[in-house]
Design a protein around this motif. Structure first.
Motif, short mmCIF file in Angstrom:
data_model
loop_
_atom_site.label_atom_id
_atom_site.label_comp_id
_atom_site.label_asym_id
_atom_site.label_seq_id
_atom_site.Cartn_x
_atom_site.Cartn_y
_atom_site.Cartn_z
N ARG A 61 69.25 60.77 27.96
CA ARG A 61 69.70 61.36 28.54
C ARG A 61 68.68 60.82 30.30
NH1 ARG A 61 66.10 65.12 25.93
NH2 ARG A 61 66.96 66.78 25.14
N GLY A 73 75.17 63.44 28.82
CA GLY A 73 75.21 65.13 29.40
C GLY A 73 75.13 65.15 28.11
N PRO A 74 75.38 67.15 28.29
CA PRO A 74 75.14 67.87 26.25
C PRO A 74 75.92 67.79 25.45
CG PRO A 74 74.50 69.11 28.18
CD PRO A 74 75.09 68.20 28.73
N ARG A 131 75.19 64.00 23.89
CA ARG A 131 75.28 63.28 23.18
C ARG A 131 74.96 64.13 21.93
NH1 ARG A 131 72.08 65.25 28.08
NH2 ARG A 131 70.92 67.56 26.47
N LEU A 142 67.25 60.83 21.84
CA LEU A 142 67.78 61.52 22.72
C LEU A 142 67.22 61.77 24.38
CD1 LEU A 142 67.81 65.40 20.56
CD2 LEU A 142 69.90 63.54 21.18
N ASP A 143 65.87 61.55 24.47
CA ASP A 143 65.52 61.44 26.17
C ASP A 143 66.19 60.22 26.64
OD1 ASP A 143 64.23 63.63 25.47
OD2 ASP A 143 61.88 62.58 25.04
#
Length: 310
Positions: free
Chosen positions: A204, A209-210, A213, A200-201
């Protein structure tokens, strides 16, 4: 005097430890097996046997063979009640999965105020269906209910939630979704917490974006859990409408919330045809078995595709 070899002594100790483990397992599992046999297996077998008999709860059962099953093909209420069951599935399962996944992502996030969400989503899990029916019946009151009070603030007319055929089934579906969300969120939350933070990092850092992801990383990563959730929610939306409809609408208005399970209940205890009701229950059992087999097949396909990609 012959001394026992170390290997033989270790083997005896291993057998003794294994016997103790088996005894401990029997102590813990035994009561559950007994309860399952008494309250699930035996009634299920009794229901299967009753489906071949005609019985009115008073006179002695009379064997009729497959007459109860053939009667289903000419009963005008079977197909409508089966369609109502399908409507509950169509309206409820997919929204429950989507909302449950999004709430699980929110609960899993490290953001301010998420603790309130974690408390709120767990509440339906500790409230019984009967209590939930009373609560939602109050919310759905045509004049004094909270929902119509909120609608009235915007100048709209009160909605007859439970007294119109167009509204009754969607209203009960919303309630069942509310009751089903805690388990879905818990299952998805467990799956999300197994995803590596490094992945996830990295997303980013790449500018994802959210929403990106969630769509391209989180959702594919919980595919196995989704198969389980789909199967559980299909079973849930087959079982729960019986109790909810019985308490809140009695299958009305105009049988618009009359599911197959509720119809079989009425056949048994209002019409006194226990054998025919048992045959209807067997029909519902077949639907559940088909759902379980489909879920198992889909999971195998996903596993096979995952191995091929690897």
């Amino acid at each position: 005097m012959t001394l026992a070899s170390p290997a033989r002594t270790a083997g005896r100790r291993g057998l003794g430890a294994r016997a103790r483990d088996e005894a401990a397992a029997a102590v813990f599992v035994g009561p559950n097996v007994v309860l399952y046999t008494v309250f699930v297996a035996v009634p299920a077998l009794a229901g299967l046997a009753l489906s071949f008999f005609e019985w009115d709860l008073i006179d002695a059962p009379a064997f009729v063979g497959f007459d109860n099953f053939s009667k289903m093909f000419v009963d005008p209420n079977v197909v409508p009640s089966l369609l109502v069951t399908v409507e509950f599935l169509v309206l409820g399962v997919i929204p429950t999965i989507i909302v449950g996944f999004l709430l699980a992502v929110l609960v899993n996030a490290r953001m301010r105020g998420v603790g309130v969400v974690r408390v709120l989503y767990f509440i339906p899990l500790v409230v019984s269906a009967a209590v939930s029916s009373v609560l939602w019946g109050w919310l759905y009151q045509p004049q004094s209910g909270m929902l119509n009070s909120i609608i009235g603030v915007f100048g709209a007319d009160p909605v007859p939630w439970l007294s119109r055929t167009a509204w009754a089934l969607p209203a009960l579906t919303i309630m069942i979704i509310w009751m089903s969300l805690p388990l879905v969120i818990i299952l998805y939350l467990a799956a999300l917490q197994r995803i590596s933070d490094d992945l996830l990092d990295a997303a980013r850092l790449d500018g994802a974006g959210p929403w990106t992801r969630a769509r391209h990383i989180l959702w594919p990563a919980v595919s196995h859990t989704t198969v389980l959730v789909v199967a559980l929610e299909i079973l849930n939306f087959i079982a729960l409408p019986f109790e909810i409809s019985l308490i809140m609408t009695q299958g009305g208005p105009l049988n618009s919330t009359m599911t197959l399970s509720l119809y079989s209940y009425r056949v048994a205890f209002e019409q006194g045809e226990v054998g025919y009701a048992a045959a209807l229950s067997i029909l519902q059992l077949l639907v559940i078995v088909i759902v379980a087999l489909l879920a198992r097949y889909i999971r195998r396909v996903i596993d096979r595709r995952g191995r091929n990609k690897a």
